[in-house]
Scaffold this motif. Structure first.
Motif, PDB file in Angstrom:
ATOM      1  N   VAL A  91       4.201   3.780  -5.888  1.00  0.00           N
ATOM      2  CA  VAL A  91       5.474   4.457  -6.022  1.00  0.00           C
ATOM      3  C   VAL A  91       5.944   5.216  -6.632  1.00  0.00           C
ATOM      4  O   VAL A  91       6.494   4.243  -7.758  1.00  0.00           O
ATOM      5  CB  VAL A  91       6.323   4.354  -4.680  1.00  0.00           C
ATOM      6  N   LEU A  92       6.205   6.282  -7.454  1.00  0.00           N
ATOM      7  CA  LEU A  92       6.380   6.835  -8.639  1.00  0.00           C
ATOM      8  C   LEU A  92       7.226   7.682  -7.914  1.00  0.00           C
ATOM      9  O   LEU A  92       7.541   8.349  -7.425  1.00  0.00           O
ATOM     10  CB  LEU A  92       5.170   7.544  -9.401  1.00  0.00           C
ATOM     11  N   LEU A  93       8.931   7.560  -8.667  1.00  0.00           N
ATOM     12  CA  LEU A  93       9.911   8.498  -8.540  1.00  0.00           C
ATOM     13  C   LEU A  93      10.754   9.169  -9.670  1.00  0.00           C
ATOM     14  O   LEU A  93      10.640   8.725 -10.315  1.00  0.00           O
ATOM     15  CB  LEU A  93      11.281   7.507  -7.708  1.00  0.00           C
ATOM     16  N   PHE A  94      10.538  10.385  -9.615  1.00  0.00           N
ATOM     17  CA  PHE A  94      11.011  11.384 -10.803  1.00  0.00           C
ATOM     18  C   PHE A  94      12.560  11.858 -10.492  1.00  0.00           C
ATOM     19  O   PHE A  94      12.516  12.351  -9.156  1.00  0.00           O
ATOM     20  CB  PHE A  94       9.992  12.755 -10.924  1.00  0.00           C
ATOM     21  N   SER A  95      13.151  11.921 -11.539  1.00  0.00           N
ATOM     22  CA  SER A  95      14.379  12.059 -11.044  1.00  0.00           C
ATOM     23  C   SER A  95      15.381  12.840 -11.988  1.00  0.00           C
ATOM     24  O   SER A  95      15.455  11.752 -13.694  1.00  0.00           O
ATOM     25  CB  SER A  95      15.100  11.033 -10.366  1.00  0.00           C
ATOM     26  N   ALA A  96      15.928  13.914 -12.871  1.00  0.00           N
ATOM     27  CA  ALA A  96      16.229  14.289 -13.532  1.00  0.00           C
ATOM     28  C   ALA A  96      17.384  13.689 -14.345  1.00  0.00           C
ATOM     29  O   ALA A  96      18.160  13.427 -14.916  1.00  0.00           O
ATOM     30  CB  ALA A  96      16.735  15.902 -13.436  1.00  0.00           C
ATOM     31  N   THR A  97      18.319  12.716 -12.663  1.00  0.00           N
ATOM     32  CA  THR A  97      19.210  12.272 -13.084  1.00  0.00           C
ATOM     33  C   THR A  97      18.942  10.889 -12.051  1.00  0.00           C
ATOM     34  O   THR A  97      18.499  11.184 -11.162  1.00  0.00           O
ATOM     35  CB  THR A  97      20.913  12.579 -13.246  1.00  0.00           C
ATOM     36  N   ILE A  98      19.741   9.912 -12.410  1.00  0.00           N
ATOM     37  CA  ILE A  98      19.648   8.413 -11.474  1.00  0.00           C
ATOM     38  C   ILE A  98      21.088   8.486 -10.602  1.00  0.00           C
ATOM     39  O   ILE A  98      21.433   7.372 -11.707  1.00  0.00           O
ATOM     40  CB  ILE A  98      18.777   7.253 -12.362  1.00  0.00           C
ATOM     41  N   PRO A  99      21.332   9.213 -10.256  1.00  0.00           N
ATOM     42  CA  PRO A  99      22.966   8.821  -9.197  1.00  0.00           C
ATOM     43  C   PRO A  99      22.842   7.643  -8.564  1.00  0.00           C
ATOM     44  O   PRO A  99      21.495   7.364  -8.524  1.00  0.00           O
ATOM     45  CB  PRO A  99      23.497  10.035  -9.063  1.00  0.00           C
ATOM     46  N   TYR A 100      23.916   7.287  -7.754  1.00  0.00           N
ATOM     47  CA  TYR A 100      24.392   5.662  -7.397  1.00  0.00           C
ATOM     48  C   TYR A 100      23.258   5.747  -5.871  1.00  0.00           C
ATOM     49  O   TYR A 100      22.522   5.485  -5.863  1.00  0.00           O
ATOM     50  CB  TYR A 100      24.975   5.333  -7.163  1.00  0.00           C
ATOM     51  N   LYS A 101      23.021   7.109  -5.715  1.00  0.00           N
ATOM     52  CA  LYS A 101      22.615   7.277  -4.533  1.00  0.00           C
ATOM     53  C   LYS A 101      20.914   7.176  -4.343  1.00  0.00           C
ATOM     54  O   LYS A 101      20.148   6.570  -3.928  1.00  0.00           O
ATOM     55  CB  LYS A 101      22.083   9.545  -4.040  1.00  0.00           C
ATOM     56  N   VAL A 102      20.244   7.667  -5.778  1.00  0.00           N
ATOM     57  CA  VAL A 102      19.119   7.996  -5.989  1.00  0.00           C
ATOM     58  C   VAL A 102      18.787   6.108  -6.186  1.00  0.00           C
ATOM     59  O   VAL A 102      17.100   5.987  -5.938  1.00  0.00           O
ATOM     60  CB  VAL A 102      18.413   8.969  -7.481  1.00  0.00           C
ATOM     61  N   GLU A 103      18.978   5.973  -6.655  1.00  0.00           N
ATOM     62  CA  GLU A 103      19.132   4.789  -7.210  1.00  0.00           C
ATOM     63  C   GLU A 103      19.037   3.638  -6.433  1.00  0.00           C
ATOM     64  O   GLU A 103      18.363   2.614  -6.055  1.00  0.00           O
ATOM     65  CB  GLU A 103      20.439   3.499  -8.156  1.00  0.00           C
ATOM     66  N   GLN A 104      20.272   3.655  -4.881  1.00  0.00           N
ATOM     67  CA  GLN A 104      19.463   3.123  -3.777  1.00  0.00           C
ATOM     68  C   GLN A 104      18.500   3.313  -3.077  1.00  0.00           C
ATOM     69  O   GLN A 104      17.816   2.874  -2.369  1.00  0.00           O
ATOM     70  CB  GLN A 104      20.756   3.196  -2.965  1.00  0.00           C
ATOM     71  N   LEU A 105      18.611   4.391  -3.357  1.00  0.00           N
ATOM     72  CA  LEU A 105      16.766   4.930  -2.067  1.00  0.00           C
ATOM     73  C   LEU A 105      15.863   4.066  -2.707  1.00  0.00           C
ATOM     74  O   LEU A 105      14.771   3.547  -2.288  1.00  0.00           O
ATOM     75  CB  LEU A 105      16.748   6.386  -2.834  1.00  0.00           C
ATOM     76  N   ALA A 106      15.803   4.374  -4.353  1.00  0.00           N
ATOM     77  CA  ALA A 106      14.738   3.475  -5.036  1.00  0.00           C
ATOM     78  C   ALA A 106      14.840   1.789  -4.738  1.00  0.00           C
ATOM     79  O   ALA A 106      13.382   1.288  -5.103  1.00  0.00           O
ATOM     80  CB  ALA A 106      15.029   3.394  -6.487  1.00  0.00           C
ATOM     81  N   ASN A 107      15.537   1.550  -4.225  1.00  0.00           N
ATOM     82  CA  ASN A 107      15.779   0.155  -4.272  1.00  0.00           C
ATOM     83  C   ASN A 107      15.055  -0.329  -2.933  1.00  0.00           C
ATOM     84  O   ASN A 107      14.391  -1.405  -2.154  1.00  0.00           O
ATOM     85  CB  ASN A 107      17.796  -0.503  -4.389  1.00  0.00           C
ATOM     86  N   THR A 108      15.073   0.292  -1.940  1.00  0.00           N
ATOM     87  CA  THR A 108      15.275   0.255  -0.984  1.00  0.00           C
ATOM     88  C   THR A 108      13.353   1.055  -0.529  1.00  0.00           C
ATOM     89  O   THR A 108      12.779   0.355  -0.191  1.00  0.00           O
ATOM     90  CB  THR A 108      14.944   1.375   0.304  1.00  0.00           C
ATOM     91  N   ILE A 109      12.563   1.539  -1.185  1.00  0.00           N
ATOM     92  CA  ILE A 109      11.190   2.227  -1.476  1.00  0.00           C
ATOM     93  C   ILE A 109      10.414   1.233  -2.730  1.00  0.00           C
ATOM     94  O   ILE A 109       9.016   1.615  -2.034  1.00  0.00           O
ATOM     95  CB  ILE A 109      10.905   3.694  -0.840  1.00  0.00           C
ATOM     96  N   LEU A 110      11.100   0.910  -3.565  1.00  0.00           N
ATOM     97  CA  LEU A 110       9.842   0.537  -4.565  1.00  0.00           C
ATOM     98  C   LEU A 110       9.579  -0.439  -5.122  1.00  0.00           C
ATOM     99  O   LEU A 110      10.857  -1.630  -4.487  1.00  0.00           O
ATOM    100  CB  LEU A 110      10.673   1.404  -6.037  1.00  0.00           C
ATOM    101  N   ASN A 111       8.712  -1.449  -5.363  1.00  0.00           N
ATOM    102  CA  ASN A 111       8.421  -3.088  -5.437  1.00  0.00           C
ATOM    103  C   ASN A 111       8.806  -3.470  -6.836  1.00  0.00           C
ATOM    104  O   ASN A 111       7.359  -2.953  -7.893  1.00  0.00           O
ATOM    105  CB  ASN A 111       7.177  -3.293  -4.590  1.00  0.00           C
ATOM    106  N   ASN A 112      10.013  -3.912  -7.327  1.00  0.00           N
ATOM    107  CA  ASN A 112       9.830  -4.414  -9.128  1.00  0.00           C
ATOM    108  C   ASN A 112       9.215  -3.522  -9.612  1.00  0.00           C
ATOM    109  O   ASN A 112       8.085  -2.997 -10.525  1.00  0.00           O
ATOM    110  CB  ASN A 112       8.834  -5.121  -9.351  1.00  0.00           C
ATOM    111  N   PRO A 113       9.984  -1.514  -9.932  1.00  0.00           N
ATOM    112  CA  PRO A 113       9.566  -0.668 -10.837  1.00  0.00           C
ATOM    113  C   PRO A 113      10.050  -0.871 -12.409  1.00  0.00           C
ATOM    114  O   PRO A 113      11.191  -1.419 -13.007  1.00  0.00           O
ATOM    115  CB  PRO A 113      10.263   0.026  -9.954  1.00  0.00           C
ATOM    116  N   GLU A 114       9.566  -0.659 -12.691  1.00  0.00           N
ATOM    117  CA  GLU A 114       8.981   0.231 -14.685  1.00  0.00           C
ATOM    118  C   GLU A 114       9.916   1.293 -14.794  1.00  0.00           C
ATOM    119  O   GLU A 114       9.607   2.056 -13.729  1.00  0.00           O
ATOM    120  CB  GLU A 114       7.959   0.193 -15.061  1.00  0.00           C
ATOM    121  N   ARG A 115      10.874   1.128 -15.391  1.00  0.00           N
ATOM    122  CA  ARG A 115      11.909   2.348 -16.137  1.00  0.00           C
ATOM    123  C   ARG A 115      11.311   3.099 -16.638  1.00  0.00           C
ATOM    124  O   ARG A 115      10.922   2.230 -17.585  1.00  0.00           O
ATOM    125  CB  ARG A 115      13.233   1.987 -16.131  1.00  0.00           C
ATOM    126  N   VAL A 116      11.298   4.184 -16.377  1.00  0.00           N
ATOM    127  CA  VAL A 116      11.077   5.128 -17.592  1.00  0.00           C
ATOM    128  C   VAL A 116      12.282   6.256 -18.121  1.00  0.00           C
ATOM    129  O   VAL A 116      13.122   6.893 -17.280  1.00  0.00           O
ATOM    130  CB  VAL A 116      10.019   5.720 -17.619  1.00  0.00           C
TER     131      VAL A 116
END
Length: 413
Positions: free
Chosen positions: A183-208
């Protein structure tokens, strides 16, 4: 660093060279190796940083060895979800540019257009699908799309996706895909809602993180005009006559405002067109193409319609109405000064929008230059005129006698 250093194969490198790109951007340098290593990633990067290629190139590379399945036997192996039709179309154009020397097939599906041609292409078999959430779920319901073989799932512009209320659709789509996907998630900003979504669908993600959450390009000259609301159209015409030249993107908050400004500019002899949610997809695409091919030089848009639009060498952005969400300002002005070019952002601020300026400046950590030298200044010293009704009725409650009748009456006391 060159694209060769990113371990991309020759057909893809050839397509990149033909598209006129020499070196990868920062987001591409950081993201491409992670995607090739099958890592889940969260990428925070503004538009204009080259993020579409940051996922398109490695996806093409990963699928390259599986490209020769017979057309009918092709299964969708990469799925890219985009919040708007314009952005989806643009992502497809990028994939087609980079995959020109491969046999990988890409298509795009979105609402607001006939579903039948989209079904026909899907039945023939594709490797890479770009879609808006609503149309994708429609096609899945009709058993036209099978997501069991998805190897890479991309969420582009995740913050806008959530702002537009697509969170449940996104989660549903993610559950329809195979469990073993990247799963690759791209976002211009990472507000709390995006962070929450990422926690539910990504597996040990690397951050860029390529830019701070709010950075604005150093090449943009930002100017602010304080102006009474009724004079904004006059100020706009004044600047178009005297100051602002070239290709111009104007933002308004409402569809009605977009239409009104378009009519005014056309009456004044300007070549203008508009895009907003009430226009059909064909009309929106036509307006965009006319703007890109310089048949018109002014495009007026609402925020949702303009998100993710990639226009080379845009000379100026005008914020006719200031956005009430400061991040939106960053997105808007990021349309100009892309890929090393410079640009100017002009913002009109009426009395009721002063708070917006404050929050925008706090976010971007820049004091925007105020231009006082224009014919329609907003004088902060003058108090707003409160119009009082001229009709003077009786001072007394209904049913009470007037002063005069009281005087005539002799009182017993």
């Amino acid at each position: 660093m060159s694209f060769k250093d990113l371990k991309l194969n020759r057909p893809i490198l050839r397509a990149i060279a033909e598209a006129g790109y020499d070196n990868p951007t920062l987001v591409q340098e950081k993201a491409i190796p992670l995607v090739l290593n099958k890592k889940d990633i969260i990428v925070s990067a503004q538009t204009g940083t080259g993020k579409t290629a940051a996922f398109a190139l490695p996806i093409l590379q990963l699928l390259f060895d599986k490209q020769d399945a017979p057309k009918k036997g092709k299964k969708i192996k990469a799925l890219i979800i985009s919040p708007t039709r314009e952005l989806a179309i643009q992502i497809e154009e990028n994939f087609k540019t980079y995959s020109i020397h491969t046999n990988l097939r890409t298509t795009v599906v979105y609402g607001g257009a006939s579903i039948e041609p989209q079904k026909d292409i899907l039945k023939k078999g594709v490797d890479i699908l770009i879609a808006t959430p609503g149309r994708l779920l429609d096609l899945h319901k009709q058993d036209i799309i099978n997501l069991d073989y998805i190897e890479t799932f991309v969420l582009d512009e995740a913050d806008l996706m959530l702002d537009m209320g697509f969170i449940d659709d996104v989660k549903k789509i993610e559950r329809l895909c195979s469990k073993e996907k990247q799963v690759l998630l791209f976002s211009a900003t990472i507000p709390y809602k995006v962070e929450q979504l990422a926690n539910t669908i990504l597996n040990n993600p690397e951050r860029v993180e390529v830019t701070t959450n709010s950075s604005t390009s150093k090449n943009i000259n930002q100017l602010l005009y304080y102006v009474p609301k009724p004079n904004k159209i006059e100020l706009c015409l004044h600047l178009l006559r005297n100051t602002i030249k070239g290709s111009i993107l104007i933002f308004r908050r409402t569809k009605f405002g977009v239409e009104k400004l378009e009519q005014t500019l056309l009456k004044n002899g300007y070549k203008a067109d508009s895009i907003h949610g009430d226009k059909s997809q064909n009309l929106r695409q036509e307006a965009l193409n006319n703007f890109k091919t310089n048949q018109i030089n002014i495009l007026i848009a609402t925020d949702v319609a303009a998100r993710g639009i990639d226009i080379d060498k845009l000379d100026a952005v005008i914020n006719f109405d200031l956005p009430n969400i400061p991040e939106t300002y960053v997105h808007r002005i990021g349309r100009t000064a892309r890929a090393g070019h410079s640009g100017i952002a002009h913002s009109f601020c009426s009395a009721d929008e002063k708070n917006y300026v404050q929050s925008i400046q706090q976010l971007i950590q820049i004091q925007i230059d105020v231009i006082d030298d224009h014919p329609y200044p907003l004088d902060p010293k003058t108090k707003p005129i409160v119009h009082k009704s001229k009709k003077i009725g009786s001072k007394h409650k209904k049913g009470r006698k007037s002063e005069a009748s009281k005087k005539k009456k002799k009182r017993w006391y």
